[in-house]
Design a protein around this motif. Structure first.
Motif, PDB file in Angstrom:
ATOM      1  N   TYR A 330       0.831  -1.205   0.000  1.00 57.13           N
ATOM      2  CA  TYR A 330       0.000   0.000   0.000  1.00 57.13           C
ATOM      3  C   TYR A 330       0.867   1.258   0.000  1.00 57.13           C
ATOM      4  O   TYR A 330       0.586   2.219  -0.727  1.00 57.13           O
ATOM      5  CB  TYR A 330      -0.923  -0.014   1.218  1.00 57.13           C
ATOM      6  N   ILE A 331       1.913   1.273   0.813  1.00 56.12           N
ATOM      7  CA  ILE A 331       2.801   2.434   0.852  1.00 56.12           C
ATOM      8  C   ILE A 331       3.479   2.632  -0.500  1.00 56.12           C
ATOM      9  O   ILE A 331       3.554   3.756  -1.008  1.00 56.12           O
ATOM     10  CB  ILE A 331       3.865   2.271   1.947  1.00 56.12           C
ATOM     11  N   ILE A 332       3.934   1.550  -1.109  1.00 56.90           N
ATOM     12  CA  ILE A 332       4.604   1.639  -2.402  1.00 56.90           C
ATOM     13  C   ILE A 332       3.648   2.149  -3.474  1.00 56.90           C
ATOM     14  O   ILE A 332       4.006   2.994  -4.303  1.00 56.90           O
ATOM     15  CB  ILE A 332       5.186   0.270  -2.801  1.00 56.90           C
ATOM     16  N   GLU A 333       2.401   1.677  -3.450  1.00 58.34           N
ATOM     17  CA  GLU A 333       1.426   2.132  -4.438  1.00 58.34           C
ATOM     18  C   GLU A 333       1.164   3.629  -4.307  1.00 58.34           C
ATOM     19  O   GLU A 333       1.080   4.353  -5.308  1.00 58.34           O
ATOM     20  CB  GLU A 333       0.119   1.354  -4.269  1.00 58.34           C
ATOM     21  N   GLU A 334       1.030   4.095  -3.070  1.00 54.58           N
ATOM     22  CA  GLU A 334       0.807   5.521  -2.852  1.00 54.58           C
ATOM     23  C   GLU A 334       2.027   6.337  -3.281  1.00 54.58           C
ATOM     24  O   GLU A 334       1.895   7.427  -3.855  1.00 54.58           O
ATOM     25  CB  GLU A 334       0.508   5.780  -1.369  1.00 54.58           C
ATOM     26  N   ALA A 335       3.214   5.815  -3.005  1.00 58.35           N
ATOM     27  CA  ALA A 335       4.438   6.512  -3.395  1.00 58.35           C
ATOM     28  C   ALA A 335       4.547   6.604  -4.920  1.00 58.35           C
ATOM     29  O   ALA A 335       4.875   7.662  -5.474  1.00 58.35           O
ATOM     30  CB  ALA A 335       5.652   5.792  -2.811  1.00 58.35           C
ATOM     31  N   LYS A 336       4.241   5.498  -5.616  1.00 61.07           N
ATOM     32  CA  LYS A 336       4.334   5.494  -7.078  1.00 61.07           C
ATOM     33  C   LYS A 336       3.285   6.422  -7.696  1.00 61.07           C
ATOM     34  O   LYS A 336       3.531   7.064  -8.726  1.00 61.07           O
ATOM     35  CB  LYS A 336       4.173   4.072  -7.607  1.00 61.07           C
ATOM     36  N   LYS A 337       2.128   6.486  -7.070  1.00 65.52           N
ATOM     37  CA  LYS A 337       1.086   7.390  -7.566  1.00 65.52           C
ATOM     38  C   LYS A 337       1.559   8.843  -7.469  1.00 65.52           C
ATOM     39  O   LYS A 337       1.365   9.633  -8.394  1.00 65.52           O
ATOM     40  CB  LYS A 337      -0.195   7.189  -6.749  1.00 65.52           C
ATOM     41  N   TYR A 338       2.191   9.174  -6.345  1.00 64.05           N
ATOM     42  CA  TYR A 338       2.705  10.537  -6.165  1.00 64.05           C
ATOM     43  C   TYR A 338       3.816  10.829  -7.180  1.00 64.05           C
ATOM     44  O   TYR A 338       3.875  11.921  -7.757  1.00 64.05           O
ATOM     45  CB  TYR A 338       3.238  10.708  -4.744  1.00 64.05           C
ATOM     46  N   ILE A 339       4.708   9.860  -7.406  1.00 70.60           N
ATOM     47  CA  ILE A 339       5.802  10.051  -8.361  1.00 70.60           C
ATOM     48  C   ILE A 339       5.244  10.258  -9.769  1.00 70.60           C
ATOM     49  O   ILE A 339       5.708  11.125 -10.516  1.00 70.60           O
ATOM     50  CB  ILE A 339       6.763   8.843  -8.324  1.00 70.60           C
ATOM     51  N   LEU A 340       4.227   9.486 -10.142  1.00 69.42           N
ATOM     52  CA  LEU A 340       3.632   9.603 -11.476  1.00 69.42           C
ATOM     53  C   LEU A 340       3.031  10.988 -11.690  1.00 69.42           C
ATOM     54  O   LEU A 340       3.082  11.537 -12.791  1.00 69.42           O
ATOM     55  CB  LEU A 340       2.560   8.530 -11.655  1.00 69.42           C
ATOM     56  N   GLN A 341       2.495  11.565 -10.624  1.00 66.75           N
ATOM     57  CA  GLN A 341       1.883  12.886 -10.729  1.00 66.75           C
ATOM     58  C   GLN A 341       2.909  14.016 -10.695  1.00 66.75           C
ATOM     59  O   GLN A 341       2.593  15.138 -11.104  1.00 66.75           O
ATOM     60  CB  GLN A 341       0.881  13.081  -9.577  1.00 66.75           C
ATOM     61  N   ASN A 342       4.129  13.716 -10.237  1.00 65.22           N
ATOM     62  CA  ASN A 342       5.105  14.792 -10.016  1.00 65.22           C
ATOM     63  C   ASN A 342       6.472  14.525 -10.635  1.00 65.22           C
ATOM     64  O   ASN A 342       7.423  15.248 -10.332  1.00 65.22           O
ATOM     65  CB  ASN A 342       5.271  15.025  -8.513  1.00 65.22           C
ATOM     66  N   TYR A 343       6.591  13.520 -11.513  1.00 62.92           N
ATOM     67  CA  TYR A 343       7.911  13.178 -12.036  1.00 62.92           C
ATOM     68  C   TYR A 343       8.510  14.293 -12.882  1.00 62.92           C
ATOM     69  O   TYR A 343       9.718  14.332 -13.120  1.00 62.92           O
ATOM     70  CB  TYR A 343       7.857  11.869 -12.834  1.00 62.92           C
ATOM     71  N   THR A 344       7.682  15.213 -13.368  1.00 66.44           N
ATOM     72  CA  THR A 344       8.188  16.311 -14.186  1.00 66.44           C
ATOM     73  C   THR A 344       8.875  17.384 -13.343  1.00 66.44           C
ATOM     74  O   THR A 344       9.499  18.294 -13.883  1.00 66.44           O
ATOM     75  CB  THR A 344       7.038  16.971 -14.972  1.00 66.44           C
ATOM     76  N   LYS A 345       8.731  17.268 -12.009  1.00 67.83           N
ATOM     77  CA  LYS A 345       9.330  18.245 -11.106  1.00 67.83           C
ATOM     78  C   LYS A 345      10.566  17.638 -10.444  1.00 67.83           C
ATOM     79  O   LYS A 345      10.971  16.524 -10.761  1.00 67.83           O
ATOM     80  CB  LYS A 345       8.315  18.648 -10.035  1.00 67.83           C
ATOM     81  N   ASN A 346      11.130  18.376  -9.535  1.00 66.52           N
ATOM     82  CA  ASN A 346      12.299  17.895  -8.789  1.00 66.52           C
ATOM     83  C   ASN A 346      11.829  16.955  -7.674  1.00 66.52           C
ATOM     84  O   ASN A 346      11.682  17.352  -6.514  1.00 66.52           O
ATOM     85  CB  ASN A 346      13.083  19.070  -8.218  1.00 66.52           C
ATOM     86  N   VAL A 347      11.585  15.699  -8.001  1.00 65.49           N
ATOM     87  CA  VAL A 347      11.072  14.727  -7.040  1.00 65.49           C
ATOM     88  C   VAL A 347      12.235  14.111  -6.271  1.00 65.49           C
ATOM     89  O   VAL A 347      13.185  13.599  -6.869  1.00 65.49           O
ATOM     90  CB  VAL A 347      10.280  13.613  -7.744  1.00 65.49           C
ATOM     91  N   THR A 348      12.161  14.171  -4.943  1.00 63.36           N
ATOM     92  CA  THR A 348      13.193  13.553  -4.103  1.00 63.36           C
ATOM     93  C   THR A 348      12.570  12.486  -3.225  1.00 63.36           C
ATOM     94  O   THR A 348      11.338  12.466  -3.002  1.00 63.36           O
ATOM     95  CB  THR A 348      13.860  14.602  -3.202  1.00 63.36           C
ATOM     96  N   LEU A 349      13.405  11.598  -2.713  1.00 61.07           N
ATOM     97  CA  LEU A 349      12.933  10.545  -1.817  1.00 61.07           C
ATOM     98  C   LEU A 349      12.271  11.153  -0.581  1.00 61.07           C
ATOM     99  O   LEU A 349      11.239  10.670  -0.109  1.00 61.07           O
ATOM    100  CB  LEU A 349      14.116   9.656  -1.406  1.00 61.07           C
TER     101      LEU A 349
END
Length: 432
Positions: A330-349
């Motif tokens: 569940y945590i990984i799915e939520e994290a990947k969803k956030y990355i998909l929505q923001n990968y065009t920006k400066n995404v950090t861990l």
């Protein structure tokens, strides 16, 4: 009269000693115990003046008991009983504060002579010692009560952010807003479905022995704080800035030596790590759900992210039949969803971890369990998006660089070639 507690793992010896005519020399028997842990549990409810104890006993021997008694009840006298083979060992007990020692088999006259002399000394000391011990005991009980109440309220999410600092100070709870916190729960498998069929005395002994051991294994080592629920014998751990999984495995290993005392294996659940003290109840809820959903005994299980919004004065009950999410997907799915929505920006861990309410280290570990780390996943996503954009000749390559979250065209080109085997231009030409 002074009171005596007799301790020996052989029932015949302790019952024989208890049957002697102690009243004639100014003593009365307060009780008997089979080993040191029973003694400490007994003295929580009824302090005694003298302990007459054997050296060799299970779970906690006479020397260990002597050390524990002198630390918690410094005015209690301890007399050691030992066999001939333990004579040198018994003499060592004097250095640790034993009032005297006797060799087995014991002659009653010698035993009474030692206790008569001890009686005379205690008469002189008793009044001062009693007043001092009473004051110290009241202070300990008050401090412990404040600490326990604070921990219970924190675990239930009942302490407001405005009150945390003051409540923590009153409970002598040291915390930092910069730390990561994680709650773990230890539950005896025989008590997992409730305490029916177990006597209050046994439950009290189990709870006390767990609390006593964990004080040494947990708080004394500076790992954090713990609380044992006396109604269920369930143990709650609050860890700060440590790898809870490794530490709890060590605790589990050390407690395994006493499974015979509890007549049970035990399961440990570890809640998610949270980035501030106000979210401790979220980690606790995560651990509770992991424990409730565990269908195997004697194991260590990991909790997952849970969404807890309220701070109700009544903690939400745990539904034993609830199908809690298992694993960490569940945590990984939520994290990947956030990355998909923001990968065009400066995404950090760190940004992603904050969004899914876990620590960066914990999220990094979860990504590794999927077979790729955070950077590999983010890079693969960006490259796949870049490949799609390269198929449209209207998109300039320097524009695509920014569209997929890169700022350096040279770095993007090198990364693209590493993953695809071709430069962005070569890939576009191959598509045409």
């Amino acid at each position: 009269m002074f009171t005596i507690l007799i301790v020996d793992d052989e029932a015949g010896i302790r019952d024989g000693l208890a049957s002697l005519n102690w009243q004639t020399i100014g003593y009365e028997i307060a009780g008997v115990a089979a080993h040191g842990l029973e003694v400490l549990a007994f003295m929580e409810e009824r302090p005694v003046d003298v302990i007459l104890t054997d050296i060799r006993m299970p779970f906690m021997d006479g020397i260990q008991l002597l050390g524990a008694v002198k630390e918690k009840y410094p005015f209690v006298k301890v007399i050691i009983l030992s066999g001939y083979d333990d004579f040198e060992y018994a003499k060592q007990a004097l250095k640790f504060g034993a009032a005297d020692y006797l060799l087995k088999p014991t002659i009653i006259e010698d035993l009474f002579a030692i206790f008569k002399e001890l009686h005379r000394r205690m008469i002189n000391e008793k009044q001062i010692e009693y007043r001092q011990a009473t004051l110290e005991r009241k202070e300990r009980l008050l401090s412990r009560m404040l600490r326990v109440n604070f921990l219970k309220e924190m675990l239930a999410g009942m302490v407001s952010s405005e009150d945390i600092e003051q409540s923590a100070a009153e409970a002598e709870f040291i915390f930092s807003q910069e730390s990561d916190y994680q709650v773990s729960i230890l539950s005896l498998d025989r008590l997992q479905k409730g305490v029916s069929g177990i006597s209050k005395k046994e439950l009290r002994l189990i709870s006390f022995s767990l609390d006593n051991m964990l004080s040494e294994l947990w708080e004394a080592k500076g790992l954090g704080y713990h609380y044992v629920d006396p109604e269920t014998a369930r143990c709650y751990f609050i860890a700060r800035d440590i790898d809870s999984q490794d530490v709890m495995l060590q605790v589990k290993k050390q407690l395994s030596a006493c499974m015979g005392l509890w007549q049970s294996t035990f399961t440990i659940s570890i809640g998610i790590a949270v980035t501030n003290i106000e979210q401790i109840h979220v980690s606790c809820r995560s651990a509770e759900l992991a424990l409730a959903s565990s269908d195997e005994a004697n194991r260590l299980c990991l909790g997952t992210y849970v969404n807890v919004h309220n701070r109700s004065a009544t903690p939400e009950p745990i539904d034993q039949d609830q199908q809690a999410p298992k694993g960490t997907h569940y945590i990984i799915e939520e994290a990947k969803k956030y990355i998909l929505q923001n990968y065009t920006k400066n995404v950090t861990l760190k940004k992603v971890a904050e969004n899914v309410h876990v620590t960066p280290n914990y999220l990094s570990a979860l990504f590794k369990e999927t077979g790729e780390n955070f950077i590999q996943y983010l890079t693969a996503l960006r490259i796949e998006q870049a490949k799609m954009l390269l198929k449209d000749p209207r998109n300039k390559i320097y524009e695509i660089v920014e569209m997929v979250g890169y700022s350096d065209p040279a770095y993007f080109s090198a990364t693209f070639k590493k993953y695809v085997g071709k430069t962005p231009l070569e890939y576009r030409l191959s598509m045409e």
